[in-house]
Design a protein around this motif. Sequence first.
Motif, PDB file in Angstrom:
ATOM      1  N   GLY A 190      46.600  33.603  40.419  1.00 45.54           N
ATOM      2  CA  GLY A 190      47.823  33.604  41.201  1.00 45.54           C
ATOM      3  C   GLY A 190      49.010  33.000  40.478  1.00 45.54           C
ATOM      4  O   GLY A 190      50.159  33.220  40.871  1.00 45.54           O
ATOM      5  N   TYR A 237      34.830  34.774  36.869  1.00 42.46           N
ATOM      6  CA  TYR A 237      35.259  36.037  37.471  1.00 42.46           C
ATOM      7  C   TYR A 237      34.127  37.057  37.470  1.00 42.46           C
ATOM      8  O   TYR A 237      34.235  38.104  38.114  1.00 42.46           O
ATOM      9  CB  TYR A 237      36.480  36.574  36.723  1.00 42.46           C
ATOM     10  CG  TYR A 237      37.636  35.602  36.753  1.00 42.46           C
ATOM     11  CD1 TYR A 237      38.264  35.285  37.954  1.00 42.46           C
ATOM     12  CD2 TYR A 237      38.068  34.969  35.595  1.00 42.46           C
ATOM     13  CE1 TYR A 237      39.313  34.374  37.995  1.00 42.46           C
ATOM     14  CE2 TYR A 237      39.109  34.055  35.622  1.00 42.46           C
ATOM     15  CZ  TYR A 237      39.725  33.763  36.834  1.00 42.46           C
ATOM     16  OH  TYR A 237      40.742  32.839  36.867  1.00 42.46           O
ATOM     17  N   ALA A 266      45.657  40.704  42.743  1.00 43.44           N
ATOM     18  CA  ALA A 266      46.260  41.284  43.943  1.00 43.44           C
ATOM     19  C   ALA A 266      45.705  40.627  45.203  1.00 43.44           C
ATOM     20  O   ALA A 266      46.427  40.468  46.199  1.00 43.44           O
ATOM     21  CB  ALA A 266      46.015  42.788  43.973  1.00 43.44           C
ATOM     22  N   ASP A 267      44.437  40.227  45.168  1.00 42.36           N
ATOM     23  CA  ASP A 267      43.853  39.527  46.311  1.00 42.36           C
ATOM     24  C   ASP A 267      44.542  38.196  46.560  1.00 42.36           C
ATOM     25  O   ASP A 267      44.477  37.649  47.669  1.00 42.36           O
ATOM     26  CB  ASP A 267      42.346  39.297  46.085  1.00 42.36           C
ATOM     27  CG  ASP A 267      41.563  40.598  46.058  1.00 42.36           C
ATOM     28  OD1 ASP A 267      42.089  41.617  46.544  1.00 42.36           O
ATOM     29  OD2 ASP A 267      40.427  40.604  45.538  1.00 42.36           O
ATOM     30  N   GLN A 268      45.177  37.638  45.519  1.00 44.53           N
ATOM     31  CA  GLN A 268      45.925  36.388  45.649  1.00 44.53           C
ATOM     32  C   GLN A 268      47.428  36.658  45.752  1.00 44.53           C
ATOM     33  O   GLN A 268      48.243  35.756  45.522  1.00 44.53           O
ATOM     34  CB  GLN A 268      45.630  35.473  44.466  1.00 44.53           C
ATOM     35  CG  GLN A 268      44.165  35.099  44.311  1.00 44.53           C
ATOM     36  CD  GLN A 268      43.924  34.152  43.151  1.00 44.53           C
ATOM     37  OE1 GLN A 268      44.763  33.322  42.810  1.00 44.53           O
ATOM     38  NE2 GLN A 268      42.756  34.270  42.528  1.00 44.53           N
ATOM     39  N   ARG A 269      47.781  37.906  46.083  1.00 45.29           N
ATOM     40  CA  ARG A 269      49.185  38.322  46.253  1.00 45.29           C
ATOM     41  C   ARG A 269      49.995  38.135  44.976  1.00 45.29           C
ATOM     42  O   ARG A 269      51.167  37.748  45.006  1.00 45.29           O
ATOM     43  CB  ARG A 269      49.835  37.569  47.414  1.00 45.29           C
ATOM     44  CG  ARG A 269      49.133  37.763  48.754  1.00 45.29           C
ATOM     45  CD  ARG A 269      49.813  36.981  49.855  1.00 45.29           C
ATOM     46  NE  ARG A 269      49.124  37.134  51.123  1.00 45.29           N
ATOM     47  CZ  ARG A 269      49.302  38.143  51.977  1.00 45.29           C
ATOM     48  NH1 ARG A 269      50.184  39.079  51.677  1.00 45.29           N
ATOM     49  NH2 ARG A 269      48.630  38.206  53.119  1.00 45.29           N
ATOM     50  N   THR A 311      43.427  42.808  37.574  1.00 43.56           N
ATOM     51  CA  THR A 311      44.496  43.316  38.433  1.00 43.56           C
ATOM     52  C   THR A 311      44.110  43.226  39.901  1.00 43.56           C
ATOM     53  O   THR A 311      44.906  42.792  40.745  1.00 43.56           O
ATOM     54  CB  THR A 311      44.825  44.768  38.065  1.00 43.56           C
ATOM     55  OG1 THR A 311      45.280  44.826  36.706  1.00 43.56           O
ATOM     56  CG2 THR A 311      45.901  45.330  38.970  1.00 43.56           C
ATOM     57  N   GLN A 312      42.862  43.594  40.227  1.00 40.12           N
ATOM     58  CA  GLN A 312      42.412  43.563  41.608  1.00 40.12           C
ATOM     59  C   GLN A 312      42.284  42.133  42.125  1.00 40.12           C
ATOM     60  O   GLN A 312      42.731  41.817  43.238  1.00 40.12           O
ATOM     61  CB  GLN A 312      41.066  44.282  41.740  1.00 40.12           C
ATOM     62  CG  GLN A 312      40.501  44.299  43.156  1.00 40.12           C
ATOM     63  CD  GLN A 312      41.432  44.945  44.143  1.00 40.12           C
ATOM     64  OE1 GLN A 312      41.885  46.074  43.933  1.00 40.12           O
ATOM     65  NE2 GLN A 312      41.766  44.242  45.224  1.00 40.12           N
ATOM     66  N   LEU A 313      41.687  41.247  41.323  1.00 47.15           N
ATOM     67  CA  LEU A 313      41.511  39.865  41.768  1.00 47.15           C
ATOM     68  C   LEU A 313      42.854  39.166  41.944  1.00 47.15           C
ATOM     69  O   LEU A 313      43.031  38.352  42.858  1.00 47.15           O
ATOM     70  CB  LEU A 313      40.649  39.103  40.762  1.00 47.15           C
ATOM     71  CG  LEU A 313      39.182  39.533  40.661  1.00 47.15           C
ATOM     72  CD1 LEU A 313      38.471  38.759  39.557  1.00 47.15           C
ATOM     73  CD2 LEU A 313      38.462  39.334  41.991  1.00 47.15           C
TER      74      LEU A 313
END
Length: 266
Positions: free
Chosen positions: A111, A198, A136-139, A132-134
């Motif tokens: 993040g 991760y 995005a999960d943290q905005r 990129t996905q992880l």
Amino acid sequence: PRQYVVPNLQSARVVRVAGLRDLPADAPESQRRLDGVNRALINAMAMRWNVTVQPVPGDDPAQLVADGQADIAIGVTPDWNAADRVDFSSYYLLHGLRMMLRSDAQIGGLGDLRGQIVGVFQDESGVSQLVTQLAADQRAVVDDFFIILREQDAAYTMLVDNNARVVIGDSLRLMPNVEGSDGALQLLTDADGRAVWYSRQYFGMAVPRNDIDFRLLVEYTLQEMARDGSLLPILQPVMYPQDAPLFEYYPGPTQYLGFNLSGLQG
């Protein structure tokens, strides 16, 4: 099993081992370290059994055990798809994707990487998509990556060329870069000092299916090495002590089927 291993150990005093690699001279440091750890571990176990290690070459170590050509395969990732061919020991080594960052960086996770460049290794497929996905999960939007061609260049990429704010890759590859940075780099941990992963992958050993005596010999030996403190120094080149596996210790003597698992002979 076609042939039980323990009687052969007791008579021939040889253990046939698959998974030991003949690496080229220019092999990356991570591969040399991993093979060195595997060799040191199986040699230490063989010493406690008072047997000699006989390497068995081949590209599929678990299958060599299943075919009866090897007694044990080291450095094998446990796989349910192979459970009908071999049995697996407890894992002895954990590795996976981690973040390498400057030791003075104020970064607590993905993040904090908004608008930053993330270094990834060319041959580790899918890492950029996962990051990129992880993120995005943290905005957070993290979609700018620098491709690192050789693992030994990861530290240089960050400290000299400044081509990446952090590098995310397999911990086996990052550890040599951290240790060679003279304290300038570290791997990300949480507020309690625990590793931030991760992804996680495990290495264990494959033994013949349904050979209970030999599987227990392997398990008890690993447990004894963990208990007496000899396992951690072997794993040190590839894994930090706080990441080492936890074994359940069984009370009782250190003898099993005539083998002195304490490593003290005579």
